[in-house]
Write a protein that holds these residues in place. Structure first.
Motif, PDB file in Angstrom:
ATOM      1  N   VAL A 190      14.865  31.024 -45.506  1.00 44.29           N
ATOM      2  CA  VAL A 190      14.649  31.276 -44.084  1.00 44.29           C
ATOM      3  C   VAL A 190      13.180  31.543 -43.786  1.00 44.29           C
ATOM      4  CG1 VAL A 190      16.948  32.208 -43.734  1.00 44.29           C
ATOM      5  CG2 VAL A 190      15.102  33.758 -44.307  1.00 44.29           C
ATOM      6  N   GLN A 191      12.344  31.535 -44.808  1.00 39.43           N
ATOM      7  CA  GLN A 191      10.927  31.746 -44.594  1.00 39.43           C
ATOM      8  C   GLN A 191      10.152  30.741 -45.422  1.00 39.43           C
ATOM      9  OE1 GLN A 191       8.497  35.389 -45.809  1.00 39.43           O
ATOM     10  NE2 GLN A 191       8.925  35.759 -43.666  1.00 39.43           N
ATOM     11  N   THR A 192       9.270  30.022 -44.788  1.00 39.48           N
ATOM     12  CA  THR A 192       8.538  28.975 -45.491  1.00 39.48           C
ATOM     13  C   THR A 192       7.203  28.745 -44.837  1.00 39.48           C
ATOM     14  OG1 THR A 192       8.521  26.648 -46.132  1.00 39.48           O
ATOM     15  CG2 THR A 192       9.678  27.164 -44.128  1.00 39.48           C
ATOM     16  N   ASP A 193       6.214  28.313 -45.589  1.00 40.02           N
ATOM     17  CA  ASP A 193       4.904  27.982 -45.053  1.00 40.02           C
ATOM     18  C   ASP A 193       4.781  26.485 -44.794  1.00 40.02           C
ATOM     19  OD1 ASP A 193       3.776  30.576 -45.137  1.00 40.02           O
ATOM     20  OD2 ASP A 193       3.589  30.394 -47.300  1.00 40.02           O
ATOM     21  N   HIS A 194       5.868  25.734 -44.915  1.00 41.02           N
ATOM     22  CA  HIS A 194       5.792  24.280 -44.807  1.00 41.02           C
ATOM     23  C   HIS A 194       6.034  23.783 -43.389  1.00 41.02           C
ATOM     24  CE1 HIS A 194       6.810  23.891 -49.368  1.00 41.02           C
ATOM     25  NE2 HIS A 194       5.573  24.240 -49.124  1.00 41.02           N
ATOM     26  N   VAL A 195       6.246  24.673 -42.418  1.00 42.62           N
ATOM     27  CA  VAL A 195       6.495  24.238 -41.056  1.00 42.62           C
ATOM     28  C   VAL A 195       5.191  24.207 -40.271  1.00 42.62           C
ATOM     29  CG1 VAL A 195       7.683  24.757 -38.910  1.00 42.62           C
ATOM     30  CG2 VAL A 195       8.851  25.053 -41.093  1.00 42.62           C
ATOM     31  N   ASN A 196       4.549  25.336 -40.141  1.00 43.79           N
ATOM     32  CA  ASN A 196       3.275  25.412 -39.446  1.00 43.79           C
ATOM     33  C   ASN A 196       2.176  25.773 -40.433  1.00 43.79           C
ATOM     34  OD1 ASN A 196       4.292  24.874 -36.884  1.00 43.79           O
ATOM     35  ND2 ASN A 196       4.856  27.019 -36.576  1.00 43.79           N
ATOM     36  N   LEU A 197       0.964  25.350 -40.121  1.00 39.08           N
ATOM     37  CA  LEU A 197      -0.163  25.743 -40.948  1.00 39.08           C
ATOM     38  C   LEU A 197      -0.382  27.242 -40.830  1.00 39.08           C
ATOM     39  CD1 LEU A 197      -2.752  22.930 -40.222  1.00 39.08           C
ATOM     40  CD2 LEU A 197      -1.364  23.236 -42.251  1.00 39.08           C
ATOM     41  N   HIS A 198      -0.749  27.846 -41.919  1.00 38.82           N
ATOM     42  CA  HIS A 198      -1.068  29.268 -41.921  1.00 38.82           C
ATOM     43  C   HIS A 198      -2.288  29.489 -42.816  1.00 38.82           C
ATOM     44  CE1 HIS A 198      -0.674  33.534 -41.586  1.00 38.82           C
ATOM     45  NE2 HIS A 198      -0.602  33.670 -42.888  1.00 38.82           N
ATOM     46  N   PRO A 199      -3.397  29.998 -42.216  1.00 45.71           N
ATOM     47  CA  PRO A 199      -3.540  30.372 -40.804  1.00 45.71           C
ATOM     48  C   PRO A 199      -3.701  29.150 -39.903  1.00 45.71           C
ATOM     49  CG  PRO A 199      -5.601  30.706 -41.967  1.00 45.71           C
ATOM     50  CD  PRO A 199      -4.596  30.323 -43.023  1.00 45.71           C
ATOM     51  N   MET A 200      -3.436  29.323 -38.607  1.00 47.73           N
ATOM     52  CA  MET A 200      -3.523  28.222 -37.672  1.00 47.73           C
ATOM     53  C   MET A 200      -4.993  27.888 -37.412  1.00 47.73           C
ATOM     54  SD  MET A 200      -1.687  26.127 -35.862  1.00 47.73           S
ATOM     55  CE  MET A 200      -0.100  26.879 -35.482  1.00 47.73           C
ATOM     56  N   PRO A 201      -5.403  26.638 -37.549  1.00 49.66           N
ATOM     57  CA  PRO A 201      -6.805  26.287 -37.302  1.00 49.66           C
ATOM     58  C   PRO A 201      -7.111  26.238 -35.815  1.00 49.66           C
ATOM     59  CG  PRO A 201      -5.551  24.323 -37.810  1.00 49.66           C
ATOM     60  CD  PRO A 201      -4.609  25.483 -37.985  1.00 49.66           C
ATOM     61  N   SER A 202      -8.391  26.285 -35.493  1.00 53.10           N
ATOM     62  CA  SER A 202      -8.815  26.130 -34.102  1.00 53.10           C
ATOM     63  C   SER A 202      -8.967  24.646 -33.798  1.00 53.10           C
ATOM     64  CB  SER A 202     -10.151  26.849 -33.895  1.00 53.10           C
ATOM     65  OG  SER A 202     -11.174  26.174 -34.610  1.00 53.10           O
ATOM     66  N   GLU A 203      -9.421  24.344 -32.578  1.00 51.79           N
ATOM     67  CA  GLU A 203      -9.643  22.956 -32.198  1.00 51.79           C
ATOM     68  C   GLU A 203     -11.058  22.504 -32.526  1.00 51.79           C
ATOM     69  OE1 GLU A 203      -8.274  21.853 -28.307  1.00 51.79           O
ATOM     70  OE2 GLU A 203      -6.873  23.524 -28.244  1.00 51.79           O
ATOM     71  N   ASP A 204     -11.841  23.372 -33.124  1.00 51.98           N
ATOM     72  CA  ASP A 204     -13.225  23.050 -33.475  1.00 51.98           C
ATOM     73  C   ASP A 204     -13.258  22.191 -34.739  1.00 51.98           C
ATOM     74  OD1 ASP A 204     -15.895  22.950 -34.045  1.00 51.98           O
ATOM     75  OD2 ASP A 204     -16.171  25.117 -34.261  1.00 51.98           O
ATOM     76  N   LYS A 261       1.394  14.976 -42.282  1.00 51.51           N
ATOM     77  CA  LYS A 261       0.399  15.975 -41.918  1.00 51.51           C
ATOM     78  C   LYS A 261      -0.702  15.286 -41.125  1.00 51.51           C
ATOM     79  CE  LYS A 261       1.225  18.907 -45.926  1.00 51.51           C
ATOM     80  NZ  LYS A 261       0.642  19.565 -47.091  1.00 51.51           N
ATOM     81  N   PHE A 262      -1.171  15.945 -40.046  1.00 46.28           N
ATOM     82  CA  PHE A 262      -2.177  15.345 -39.192  1.00 46.28           C
ATOM     83  C   PHE A 262      -3.339  16.316 -38.981  1.00 46.28           C
ATOM     84  CE2 PHE A 262       1.969  13.666 -37.988  1.00 46.28           C
ATOM     85  CZ  PHE A 262       1.770  12.312 -38.152  1.00 46.28           C
ATOM     86  N   PRO A 263      -4.131  16.602 -40.021  1.00 42.38           N
ATOM     87  CA  PRO A 263      -5.278  17.481 -39.825  1.00 42.38           C
ATOM     88  C   PRO A 263      -6.437  16.725 -39.194  1.00 42.38           C
ATOM     89  CG  PRO A 263      -5.200  16.751 -42.075  1.00 42.38           C
ATOM     90  CD  PRO A 263      -3.998  16.153 -41.396  1.00 42.38           C
ATOM     91  N   LEU A 264      -7.409  17.486 -38.696  1.00 41.41           N
ATOM     92  CA  LEU A 264      -8.607  16.842 -38.156  1.00 41.41           C
ATOM     93  C   LEU A 264      -9.364  16.081 -39.235  1.00 41.41           C
ATOM     94  CD1 LEU A 264     -10.278  19.283 -35.619  1.00 41.41           C
ATOM     95  CD2 LEU A 264      -9.416  16.996 -35.191  1.00 41.41           C
ATOM     96  N   ASN A 265      -9.398  16.650 -40.438  1.00 40.48           N
ATOM     97  CA  ASN A 265     -10.074  15.998 -41.565  1.00 40.48           C
ATOM     98  C   ASN A 265     -11.535  15.681 -41.257  1.00 40.48           C
ATOM     99  OD1 ASN A 265      -7.943  15.976 -43.367  1.00 40.48           O
ATOM    100  ND2 ASN A 265      -7.072  14.160 -42.457  1.00 40.48           N
ATOM    101  N   THR A 266     -12.259  16.691 -40.806  1.00 39.34           N
ATOM    102  CA  THR A 266     -13.672  16.498 -40.505  1.00 39.34           C
ATOM    103  C   THR A 266     -14.437  16.222 -41.797  1.00 39.34           C
ATOM    104  OG1 THR A 266     -13.412  18.121 -38.748  1.00 39.34           O
ATOM    105  CG2 THR A 266     -15.668  17.504 -39.349  1.00 39.34           C
ATOM    106  N   PRO A 267     -15.092  15.064 -41.912  1.00 38.98           N
ATOM    107  CA  PRO A 267     -15.737  14.703 -43.179  1.00 38.98           C
ATOM    108  C   PRO A 267     -17.011  15.503 -43.425  1.00 38.98           C
ATOM    109  CG  PRO A 267     -16.241  13.069 -41.524  1.00 38.98           C
ATOM    110  CD  PRO A 267     -15.241  14.012 -40.894  1.00 38.98           C
ATOM    111  N   TRP A 268     -17.423  15.513 -44.681  1.00 39.74           N
ATOM    112  CA  TRP A 268     -18.674  16.188 -45.045  1.00 39.74           C
ATOM    113  C   TRP A 268     -19.834  15.311 -44.631  1.00 39.74           C
ATOM    114  CZ3 TRP A 268     -22.637  15.537 -48.930  1.00 39.74           C
ATOM    115  CH2 TRP A 268     -23.452  16.668 -49.096  1.00 39.74           C
ATOM    116  N   HIS A 269     -20.769  15.884 -43.890  1.00 45.26           N
ATOM    117  CA  HIS A 269     -21.901  15.105 -43.386  1.00 45.26           C
ATOM    118  C   HIS A 269     -23.227  15.665 -43.878  1.00 45.26           C
ATOM    119  CE1 HIS A 269     -22.045  18.537 -40.691  1.00 45.26           C
ATOM    120  NE2 HIS A 269     -20.833  18.228 -40.232  1.00 45.26           N
ATOM    121  N   GLY A 270     -23.157  16.374 -44.989  1.00 40.23           N
ATOM    122  CA  GLY A 270     -24.376  17.011 -45.478  1.00 40.23           C
ATOM    123  C   GLY A 270     -24.617  18.318 -44.747  1.00 40.23           C
TER     124      GLY A 270
END
Length: 570
Positions: free
Chosen positions: A26-40, A301-310
């Motif tokens: 009844v408790q799992t971390d597979h539903v929502n991300l934890h911690p929840m990320p921002s939109e940045d 999974k649909f993360p922002l996946n912001t790439p490394w830009h140096g």
């Protein structure tokens, strides 16, 4: 037994419901991300996997190199004694001062990192360790030896407390097991590989090149951090609590199910404001990871996946607007945590495990380089591989074993998990501790084959690694879920430093410091036989103290909760 469904029974830190009465999760971390990320996009939680692993590689390499540098001297104590005129007792006392200042310094370096950025702390630590390493070549007397160890301990402290927090900055809960395992392995790999490499170099070209080579490696590491390590500190104005949401088969199989699921979240009476403001278009744009799971099958999974830009390496620091308040509150919380029994106990047992490592480093040269073994420095160094090999299975399998056993206990306890459940595995530490210490003491006393001593070192290092894992997990389970009432306050940022862990580390290092004065007379003046027997009795008694937590741990958690909430809301 009280009603396990009552809120009062479950409203204790470290006591949670994992299974229902039918045995379903009844408790799992597979539903929502934890911690929840921002939109940045620059939120570290939104970084791409490549970017996260570049960051992890930097901090793990830092951990390995600074630990290696601190340990390179262990295999060459004999030439140091001859060259500098220092006694073995003085060398071991210096090591004790080093660990003392690791604990003391963590109270200051940890809040500084939270207030002004972790990246500058890592870089300053690396270059300072390199400079202090050079000092070793020119040390003329015991006073400067002690001084160099004190300063080295101060600048080495981030390797013992800051990396865990950095991993939490970047990785979600469901991603942290492997990074934490690699971190645990790096601690022992650096400490064990230092003597191995220094022994080989000494036999080939002498002891001073060891210092120059390790210094060069540390300087190179400093430049790697300067050009590749990103700042992981990030200010989230609103901390969103992870919630559990069960979605049925129809919802999981259709796109509309996702929207219905999020609509339920928005309508929930107990969701905080940050959770209620999640927008549909945000999910469609791929900001959040929505994994719908009701039978251990994961969705996309649909993360922002912001790439490394140096990185802009000239931007050295990233101060927090409330930096001074964070520093003051972190130090305060750490000192006030001394009233908590679980913190005191974990600090003492962590200190005993640090003592095990000190035994190996202090005894190896003094026993194996003398009669009847007469090993060379390179051979003495190679014996440290025993400790490294012993740590590898714990690093990769110890955590999963503890988690599996904790779930098993929860099923047998009507679905309720208690923080003390994993401590049942402590019996492994109680059984193996006297075996390893007796092998280390009685083996050389009776002039048994050197493998007896080396295997004893491996056994107590195995105990130390596994016991450290259980002890740190226990205090995290007890206190990690307690947060200040105001998520935007300096107290909330201070709690991110895990002050209860800082307190335990300080107790651990004070224990190690005190032992530094006793190791040499205990082992060599009182006799190896007496050392083996007495150390086996003393440390088995310390490990057996886990019975106190197994019997009264929950009562202590209940009685200490109100006090700790006052501390974190100060």
């Amino acid at each position: 037994m009280p009603d396990i469904n009552t809120e009062e029974y479950l409203d204790i830190p470290g006591t949670i419901r994992i299974f229902d009465e039918a045995g379903h999760v009844v408790q799992t971390d597979h539903v929502n991300l934890h911690p929840m990320p921002s939109e940045d996009p620059e939120d570290p939680l939104n970084w791409s996997k490549t970017r996260k692993w570049i960051f992890l590689s930097c901090v793990i390499w830092y951990q390995f190199v600074v630990n290696l540098q601190a340990a390179v001297l262990y295999a060459i104590y004999t030439p140091l004694i001859e060259e500098k005129g220092l006694s073995l007792d003085q060398l071991n006392a210096g090591t004790g001062y080093l660990y003392l200042f690791i604990g003391i310094a963590a109270i200051f370096t940890q809040p500084l990192a939270l207030g002004y950025g972790k990246r500058p702390i890592y870089i300053i630590s690396t270059f300072a360790c390199a400079l202090l390493n050079i000092w070793t070549v020119y040390i003329p007397n015991n006073s400067q030896w002690i001084g160099s160890r004190l300063l080295l301990g101060f600048f080495l402290s981030p390797a013992y407390t800051l990396i865990q927090v950095s991993i939490v900055d970047v990785f979600f809960v469901h991603e942290r097991s492997l990074p934490m395992s690699i971190y645990a392995l790096a601690i022992y790999a650096g400490g064990c590989m230092g003597p191995v490499l220094s022994g080989q170099v000494y036999d080939a070209i002498g002891w001073k090149p060891i210092i120059w080579l390790s210094t060069g490696l540390t300087v190179i590491t400093g430049f790697i951090l300067l050009f590749f390590l990103e700042e992981s500190s990030y200010i989230r104005r609103s901390k969103v609590k992870a919630a559990v949401h069960v979605v049925d088969e129809v919802e999981r199989s259709t796109e509309s199910g996702i929207h219905n699921h999020l609509a339920q979240i928005e309508e929930g009476e107990n969701q905080d404001e940050g959770q209620k403001n999640i927008k549909m278009d945000t999910v469609e744009a791929g900001v959040y990871d929505v994994t719908l799971n009701n039978d251990n099958r994961s969705g996309q999974k649909f993360p922002l996946n912001t790439p490394w830009h140096g990185i802009r390496f000239w931007k050295f620091a990233k101060p927090h607007p409330q930096a001074r308040a964070i520093i003051v509150k972190t130090v305060f919380q750490c000192l006030m945590a001394f009233r908590l029994p679980a913190v005191i106990w974990s600090g003492i047992v962590l200190g005993s495990f640090q003592a095990f490592y000190n035994f190996v480093s202090a005894l190896a040269s003094g026993i194996l380089a003398e009669e009847p073994y007469n090993m060379s420095s390179s051979a003495v160094g190679l014996t440290f591989l025993s400790s490294l090999i012993a740590a590898i299975p714990v690093a990769f399998f110890g955590g999963p074993l503890a988690d599996w056993y904790g779930l098993r206990c929860a099923k047998r306890n009507h679905g309720i998990s208690e923080a003390e459940h994993k401590l049942h595995l402590w019996i492994i530490c109680v059984i193996l501790t006297p075996i390893g210490l007796l092998m280390m003491g009685l083996g050389p006393y009776y002039q048994a084959h050197w493998i007896v001593f080396v295997l004893g070192c491996g056994i107590i290092n195995f105990v130390g690694t596994f016991g450290t894992l259980l002890a740190i997990n226990y205090i995290f389970d007890c206190f990690h879920e307690i947060h200040p009432n105001d998520p935007d306050s300096p107290s909330s940022a201070a709690q991110d430093a895990a002050p209860y862990l800082l307190t335990s580390i300080l107790i651990c290092m004070i224990f190690s410091f005190a032992l530094g004065y006793a190791i040499t007379p205990w082992c060599f003046e009182w006799g190896l036989k007496n050392f083996g027997i007495s150390s086996a009795i003393i440390f088995t008694f310390i490990e057996a103290s886990a019975v106190i937590m197994l019997i009264w741990g929950k009562k202590m958690r209940r009685s200490g909760e109100n006090y700790y909430r006052k501390v974190v809301n100060w």
